[in-house]
Design a protein around this motif. Structure first.
Motif, PDB file in Angstrom:
ATOM      1  N   LYS A 104       2.257 -12.939  -5.156  1.00  0.00           N
ATOM      2  CA  LYS A 104       2.992 -13.000  -3.899  1.00  0.00           C
ATOM      3  C   LYS A 104       3.353 -11.636  -3.319  1.00  0.00           C
ATOM      4  O   LYS A 104       3.495 -11.490  -2.113  1.00  0.00           O
ATOM      5  CB  LYS A 104       4.278 -13.799  -4.085  1.00  0.00           C
ATOM      6  CG  LYS A 104       4.075 -15.227  -4.581  1.00  0.00           C
ATOM      7  CD  LYS A 104       5.413 -15.921  -4.753  1.00  0.00           C
ATOM      8  CE  LYS A 104       5.228 -17.359  -5.225  1.00  0.00           C
ATOM      9  NZ  LYS A 104       4.766 -17.410  -6.620  1.00  0.00           N
ATOM     10  N   GLN A 105       3.538 -10.615  -4.187  1.00  0.00           N
ATOM     11  CA  GLN A 105       4.097  -9.359  -3.701  1.00  0.00           C
ATOM     12  C   GLN A 105       3.401  -8.151  -4.330  1.00  0.00           C
ATOM     13  O   GLN A 105       2.644  -8.284  -5.296  1.00  0.00           O
ATOM     14  CB  GLN A 105       5.588  -9.296  -4.021  1.00  0.00           C
ATOM     15  CG  GLN A 105       6.403 -10.374  -3.318  1.00  0.00           C
ATOM     16  CD  GLN A 105       7.824 -10.384  -3.832  1.00  0.00           C
ATOM     17  OE1 GLN A 105       8.109 -10.903  -4.901  1.00  0.00           O
ATOM     18  NE2 GLN A 105       8.727  -9.809  -3.053  1.00  0.00           N
ATOM     19  N   GLY A 110       4.078   5.596  -7.583  1.00  0.00           N
ATOM     20  CA  GLY A 110       3.517   6.890  -7.232  1.00  0.00           C
ATOM     21  C   GLY A 110       2.719   6.782  -5.938  1.00  0.00           C
ATOM     22  O   GLY A 110       2.862   5.835  -5.160  1.00  0.00           O
ATOM     23  N   PHE A 111       1.841   7.756  -5.714  1.00  0.00           N
ATOM     24  CA  PHE A 111       1.053   7.791  -4.485  1.00  0.00           C
ATOM     25  C   PHE A 111      -0.381   7.325  -4.698  1.00  0.00           C
ATOM     26  O   PHE A 111      -1.183   7.340  -3.774  1.00  0.00           O
ATOM     27  CB  PHE A 111       1.045   9.205  -3.897  1.00  0.00           C
ATOM     28  CG  PHE A 111       2.372   9.618  -3.345  1.00  0.00           C
ATOM     29  CD1 PHE A 111       2.833   9.118  -2.136  1.00  0.00           C
ATOM     30  CD2 PHE A 111       3.167  10.508  -4.043  1.00  0.00           C
ATOM     31  CE1 PHE A 111       4.050   9.501  -1.630  1.00  0.00           C
ATOM     32  CE2 PHE A 111       4.407  10.895  -3.535  1.00  0.00           C
ATOM     33  CZ  PHE A 111       4.850  10.396  -2.329  1.00  0.00           C
ATOM     34  N   LEU A 112      -0.718   6.910  -5.925  1.00  0.00           N
ATOM     35  CA  LEU A 112      -2.068   6.433  -6.204  1.00  0.00           C
ATOM     36  C   LEU A 112      -2.084   5.021  -6.757  1.00  0.00           C
ATOM     37  O   LEU A 112      -3.157   4.503  -7.066  1.00  0.00           O
ATOM     38  CB  LEU A 112      -2.762   7.363  -7.209  1.00  0.00           C
ATOM     39  CG  LEU A 112      -3.401   8.640  -6.667  1.00  0.00           C
ATOM     40  CD1 LEU A 112      -3.862   9.536  -7.813  1.00  0.00           C
ATOM     41  CD2 LEU A 112      -4.590   8.313  -5.773  1.00  0.00           C
ATOM     42  N   GLY A 113      -0.930   4.421  -6.884  1.00  0.00           N
ATOM     43  CA  GLY A 113      -0.895   3.125  -7.558  1.00  0.00           C
ATOM     44  C   GLY A 113      -0.156   2.046  -6.815  1.00  0.00           C
ATOM     45  O   GLY A 113       0.844   2.297  -6.133  1.00  0.00           O
ATOM     46  N   ILE A 114      -0.668   0.827  -6.939  1.00  0.00           N
ATOM     47  CA  ILE A 114      -0.022  -0.365  -6.417  1.00  0.00           C
ATOM     48  C   ILE A 114       0.010  -1.391  -7.532  1.00  0.00           C
ATOM     49  O   ILE A 114      -1.011  -1.658  -8.180  1.00  0.00           O
ATOM     50  CB  ILE A 114      -0.796  -0.950  -5.219  1.00  0.00           C
ATOM     51  CG1 ILE A 114      -0.863   0.061  -4.076  1.00  0.00           C
ATOM     52  CG2 ILE A 114      -0.162  -2.257  -4.737  1.00  0.00           C
ATOM     53  CD1 ILE A 114      -1.792  -0.368  -2.948  1.00  0.00           C
ATOM     54  N   ASN A 115       1.179  -1.953  -7.789  1.00  0.00           N
ATOM     55  CA  ASN A 115       1.300  -3.051  -8.744  1.00  0.00           C
ATOM     56  C   ASN A 115       1.537  -4.348  -7.996  1.00  0.00           C
ATOM     57  O   ASN A 115       2.211  -4.359  -6.957  1.00  0.00           O
ATOM     58  CB  ASN A 115       2.444  -2.805  -9.724  1.00  0.00           C
ATOM     59  CG  ASN A 115       2.081  -1.803 -10.805  1.00  0.00           C
ATOM     60  OD1 ASN A 115       0.942  -1.338 -10.871  1.00  0.00           O
ATOM     61  ND2 ASN A 115       3.036  -1.451 -11.638  1.00  0.00           N
ATOM     62  N   ILE A 116       0.989  -5.428  -8.525  1.00  0.00           N
ATOM     63  CA  ILE A 116       1.168  -6.728  -7.893  1.00  0.00           C
ATOM     64  C   ILE A 116       2.100  -7.592  -8.750  1.00  0.00           C
ATOM     65  O   ILE A 116       2.256  -7.367  -9.949  1.00  0.00           O
ATOM     66  CB  ILE A 116      -0.186  -7.440  -7.682  1.00  0.00           C
ATOM     67  CG1 ILE A 116      -0.927  -7.626  -9.021  1.00  0.00           C
ATOM     68  CG2 ILE A 116      -1.039  -6.660  -6.700  1.00  0.00           C
ATOM     69  CD1 ILE A 116      -2.217  -8.409  -8.892  1.00  0.00           C
ATOM     70  N   TYR A 117       2.713  -8.584  -8.109  1.00  0.00           N
ATOM     71  CA  TYR A 117       3.699  -9.429  -8.784  1.00  0.00           C
ATOM     72  C   TYR A 117       3.683 -10.828  -8.176  1.00  0.00           C
ATOM     73  O   TYR A 117       3.589 -10.948  -6.956  1.00  0.00           O
ATOM     74  CB  TYR A 117       5.094  -8.807  -8.648  1.00  0.00           C
ATOM     75  CG  TYR A 117       6.179  -9.615  -9.306  1.00  0.00           C
ATOM     76  CD1 TYR A 117       6.412  -9.509 -10.670  1.00  0.00           C
ATOM     77  CD2 TYR A 117       6.942 -10.501  -8.553  1.00  0.00           C
ATOM     78  CE1 TYR A 117       7.407 -10.271 -11.269  1.00  0.00           C
ATOM     79  CE2 TYR A 117       7.931 -11.257  -9.146  1.00  0.00           C
ATOM     80  CZ  TYR A 117       8.170 -11.133 -10.506  1.00  0.00           C
ATOM     81  OH  TYR A 117       9.132 -11.889 -11.106  1.00  0.00           O
ATOM     82  N   PRO A 118       3.802 -11.867  -9.004  1.00  0.00           N
ATOM     83  CA  PRO A 118       3.760 -11.903 -10.462  1.00  0.00           C
ATOM     84  C   PRO A 118       2.390 -11.469 -11.005  1.00  0.00           C
ATOM     85  O   PRO A 118       1.417 -11.407 -10.256  1.00  0.00           O
ATOM     86  CB  PRO A 118       4.045 -13.359 -10.796  1.00  0.00           C
ATOM     87  CG  PRO A 118       4.637 -13.955  -9.567  1.00  0.00           C
ATOM     88  CD  PRO A 118       4.012 -13.210  -8.433  1.00  0.00           C
ATOM     89  N   ILE A 119       2.327 -11.238 -12.314  1.00  0.00           N
ATOM     90  CA  ILE A 119       1.073 -10.855 -12.940  1.00  0.00           C
ATOM     91  C   ILE A 119       0.123 -12.049 -12.906  1.00  0.00           C
ATOM     92  O   ILE A 119       0.495 -13.159 -13.313  1.00  0.00           O
ATOM     93  CB  ILE A 119       1.315 -10.407 -14.400  1.00  0.00           C
ATOM     94  CG1 ILE A 119       2.249  -9.199 -14.424  1.00  0.00           C
ATOM     95  CG2 ILE A 119      -0.011 -10.070 -15.082  1.00  0.00           C
ATOM     96  CD1 ILE A 119       2.707  -8.801 -15.814  1.00  0.00           C
ATOM     97  N   PRO A 120      -1.092 -11.866 -12.411  1.00  0.00           N
ATOM     98  CA  PRO A 120      -2.020 -13.011 -12.329  1.00  0.00           C
ATOM     99  C   PRO A 120      -2.470 -13.464 -13.725  1.00  0.00           C
ATOM    100  O   PRO A 120      -2.735 -12.637 -14.598  1.00  0.00           O
ATOM    101  CB  PRO A 120      -3.192 -12.453 -11.520  1.00  0.00           C
ATOM    102  CG  PRO A 120      -3.149 -10.973 -11.755  1.00  0.00           C
ATOM    103  CD  PRO A 120      -1.703 -10.616 -11.884  1.00  0.00           C
TER     104      PRO A 120
END
Length: 216
Positions: A104-105, A110-120
């Motif tokens: 969903k989110q 940092g400036f090189l990373g994106i984390n997604i949530y919840p973990i698929p």
């Protein structure tokens, strides 16, 4: 097409420095890069999609991280399996171990990373659109100036003004010229189709306003 060497020649002509006695090439090059940064920031604020790049890839099940090829200056869109994600703040997430078949989110790391949530809990495909940081042009490679040619004249004018400001105590005329350049860039950008993109600041505050209540 305007290369760095051509731009330097034009700036020297405007500055009456054809004999190359007033400014070193490195100084002129820095003024050009300052102009690129100046124009680029205006573009980013008004039409960020014109500076954006897209990247696609795969995230394995029970993994959450996306590493981009370039440093991120602003995020326009993040999608998992075609569905758009909403931005959130890391401080809003109460359970980092939560897994789901529906992501969903996202939040930046940092400036090189994106984390997604919840973990698929299954393999998913991602598609992101973002504005990369500006790269400085190089004299050694005689790099072409970025952006369409219409913007090159304004970059050169800005660079000339920056050089003039280093030699004058009263910079009123130069500041007026910079305001004129800003207006011209804005007018050119408003001629492009409008978009709904809005770049969130990297430094989100910790207020609950940033949280998506129904998802946490």
């Amino acid at each position: 097409m305007t290369t760095v060497k051509k731009a330097i020649q034009k700036i020297r002509f405007l500055a009456h420095d054809e004999q190359e006695t007033g400014y070193d090439d490195i100084v002129v090059l820095q003024a050009i890069n300052d102009g690129i940064d100046f124009v680029g920031r205006i573009i980013k604020n008004i039409r960020p999609n014109l500076l954006s790049v897209e990247e696609q890839g795969k995230i394995n099940a029970y993994e959450k991280s996306i590493v981009t090829k370039n440093k991120i200056a602003g995020i326009l869109d993040v999608r998992i399996d075609g569905k758009r994600l909403l931005p959130t703040n890391r401080m809003c997430i109460s359970d980092f171990s939560l897994t789901s078949d529906y992501v969903k989110q996202y939040y930046m790391v940092g400036f090189l990373g994106i984390n997604i949530y919840p973990i698929p809990n299954k393999d998913v495909n991602y598609d992101i659109q973002y504005v990369p940081e500006f790269e400085e042009v190089s004299l050694e490679n005689d790099t072409e100036l970025p952006f369409p040619n219409d913007f090159h004249k304004l970059i050169i004018e800005y660079a000339n003004v920056r050089l003039a400001m280093t030699n004058e105590f009263d910079t009123t005329q130069e500041m007026t010229t910079i305001q004129m350049i800003t207006s011209q860039v804005e007018d050119m950008l408003y001629a492009y189709p409008d978009t709904q993109h809005q770049i969130k600041s990297y430094w989100d505050n910790d207020n609950d306003d940033d949280c998506i209540k129904g998802y946490l």
